[in-house]
Design an enzyme around this catalytic site. Sequence first.
Site, mmCIF file in Angstrom:
data_model
loop_
_atom_site.group_PDB
_atom_site.id
_atom_site.type_symbol
_atom_site.label_atom_id
_atom_site.label_comp_id
_atom_site.label_asym_id
_atom_site.label_seq_id
_atom_site.Cartn_x
_atom_site.Cartn_y
_atom_site.Cartn_z
ATOM 1 N N SER A 37 4.037 -2.577 10.362
ATOM 2 C CA SER A 37 5.493 -2.558 10.549
ATOM 3 C C SER A 37 6.158 -3.857 10.119
ATOM 4 O O SER A 37 7.081 -4.352 10.766
ATOM 5 C CB SER A 37 5.841 -2.229 12.012
ATOM 6 O OG SER A 37 5.429 -0.911 12.341
ATOM 7 N N ASN A 40 0.851 -1.185 0.000
ATOM 8 C CA ASN A 40 0.000 0.000 0.000
ATOM 9 C C ASN A 40 0.891 1.240 0.000
ATOM 10 O O ASN A 40 1.521 1.553 1.010
ATOM 11 C CB ASN A 40 -0.905 -0.021 1.242
ATOM 12 C CG ASN A 40 -1.786 1.221 1.351
ATOM 13 O OD1 ASN A 40 -1.927 1.980 0.398
ATOM 14 N ND2 ASN A 40 -2.366 1.425 2.515
ATOM 15 N N GLU A 81 -6.656 4.164 8.348
ATOM 16 C CA GLU A 81 -6.483 5.586 8.045
ATOM 17 C C GLU A 81 -7.733 6.159 7.389
ATOM 18 O O GLU A 81 -8.056 7.332 7.579
ATOM 19 C CB GLU A 81 -5.245 5.774 7.170
ATOM 20 C CG GLU A 81 -3.962 5.511 7.942
ATOM 21 C CD GLU A 81 -2.765 5.168 7.073
ATOM 22 O OE1 GLU A 81 -1.713 4.861 7.646
ATOM 23 O OE2 GLU A 81 -2.886 5.210 5.832
ATOM 24 N N HIS A 125 -9.306 0.558 5.468
ATOM 25 C CA HIS A 125 -8.017 0.779 6.122
ATOM 26 C C HIS A 125 -8.222 1.723 7.307
ATOM 27 O O HIS A 125 -9.056 2.628 7.261
ATOM 28 C CB HIS A 125 -7.014 1.361 5.132
ATOM 29 C CG HIS A 125 -5.606 1.355 5.629
ATOM 30 N ND1 HIS A 125 -5.131 2.299 6.507
ATOM 31 C CD2 HIS A 125 -4.561 0.514 5.381
ATOM 32 C CE1 HIS A 125 -3.860 2.052 6.775
ATOM 33 N NE2 HIS A 125 -3.490 0.972 6.103
ATOM 34 N N GLY A 152 3.189 1.727 10.944
ATOM 35 C CA GLY A 152 4.161 2.805 10.790
ATOM 36 C C GLY A 152 4.864 3.213 12.065
ATOM 37 O O GLY A 152 5.597 4.201 12.081
ATOM 38 N N GLU A 182 -4.619 -5.489 10.645
ATOM 39 C CA GLU A 182 -3.622 -4.453 10.878
ATOM 40 C C GLU A 182 -3.891 -3.779 12.221
ATOM 41 O O GLU A 182 -4.729 -2.883 12.316
ATOM 42 C CB GLU A 182 -3.658 -3.397 9.771
ATOM 43 C CG GLU A 182 -3.222 -3.902 8.417
ATOM 44 C CD GLU A 182 -2.882 -2.748 7.489
ATOM 45 O OE1 GLU A 182 -1.765 -2.725 6.974
ATOM 46 O OE2 GLU A 182 -3.735 -1.870 7.302
ATOM 47 N N LYS A 190 -0.034 4.263 -0.182
ATOM 48 C CA LYS A 190 -0.697 5.385 0.486
ATOM 49 C C LYS A 190 -0.538 6.656 -0.363
ATOM 50 O O LYS A 190 -0.619 6.587 -1.577
ATOM 51 C CB LYS A 190 -0.170 5.539 1.910
ATOM 52 C CG LYS A 190 -0.278 4.236 2.717
ATOM 53 C CD LYS A 190 0.055 4.398 4.156
ATOM 54 C CE LYS A 190 -0.070 3.059 4.876
ATOM 55 N NZ LYS A 190 0.149 3.165 6.327
ATOM 56 N N GLY A 205 3.241 -1.282 4.143
ATOM 57 C CA GLY A 205 3.197 0.136 3.836
ATOM 58 C C GLY A 205 4.520 0.633 3.285
ATOM 59 O O GLY A 205 4.883 0.373 2.141
ATOM 60 N N GLY A 206 5.266 1.338 4.126
ATOM 61 C CA GLY A 206 6.489 2.005 3.679
ATOM 62 C C GLY A 206 7.503 1.097 3.012
ATOM 63 O O GLY A 206 8.183 1.508 2.058
#
Length: 248
Positions: free
Chosen positions: A208, A9, A94, A92, A168, A162, A11, A229-230
């Site tokens: 994470s 993702n 967020e 999600h 994150g 999640e 984002k 994610g990242g």
Amino acid sequence: MRRKMAAGNWKMNGLQSNLAELKALAQEFGNADCDILICPPATLIHSAASTTADAVDIGGQDCHQSETGAHTGDISAQMLKDAGATHVILGHSERREDHDESDHDVRHKAVAAIHAGLKTVICCGETLEEREANNTLDIIGGQLAGSIPDTVTGENLIVAYEPIWAIGTGKVPTLDQIGEVHDFIRARLERRFGEGVGRSTRILYGGSVKPGNAADIFGVSNVDGALVGGASLKAEDFGQIITALAAS
């Protein structure tokens, strides 16, 4: 057998120049022993789908529940499909937090996505306060019941657990905690939809996930992959996670 999945993702990250990372990923891992999904921002979906040439699936990060209408700034499931997406992330944390999305909203979006021919990645997860109050399974159970429509199959549903407090932050639940939730989700799916759907639906872990901890997480019961994610923004980092998943 459920086919494993490594989902990324992006984002609100990514420009045309970042498609080079996606191209590198497709070239190196196009024949990996797992499914690979990247969900870039909507502005890149068409270009991303053209870049990967089916070696990597492309998904959206959200969709509207209506097919068309006066919804400025929103994107329908049909538009995602038309742009080249095969999947969409829904619910999600967020989106739930920043846009006040409810389980009811997520369910209706999922209905629209399935109708458009998209596979849905429906997210669930608890806050740190809920975890510390020992309410995790109650929260997850409520989100599953409220967010997943009755019409899903093992083909068009993917569930992503999640824990909000791990997204994150660098904090990761223990392997026992991850296993407890994934086993719970599997049992709930089987009880509601029967063994066919319940056992064929993939359950991903997100929060994470990094190259250093991926192998351990993938060894946990009922973890069929990850929603990352990242670490999915760079082909080198995500590639290590894909390698760990394919070897698990």
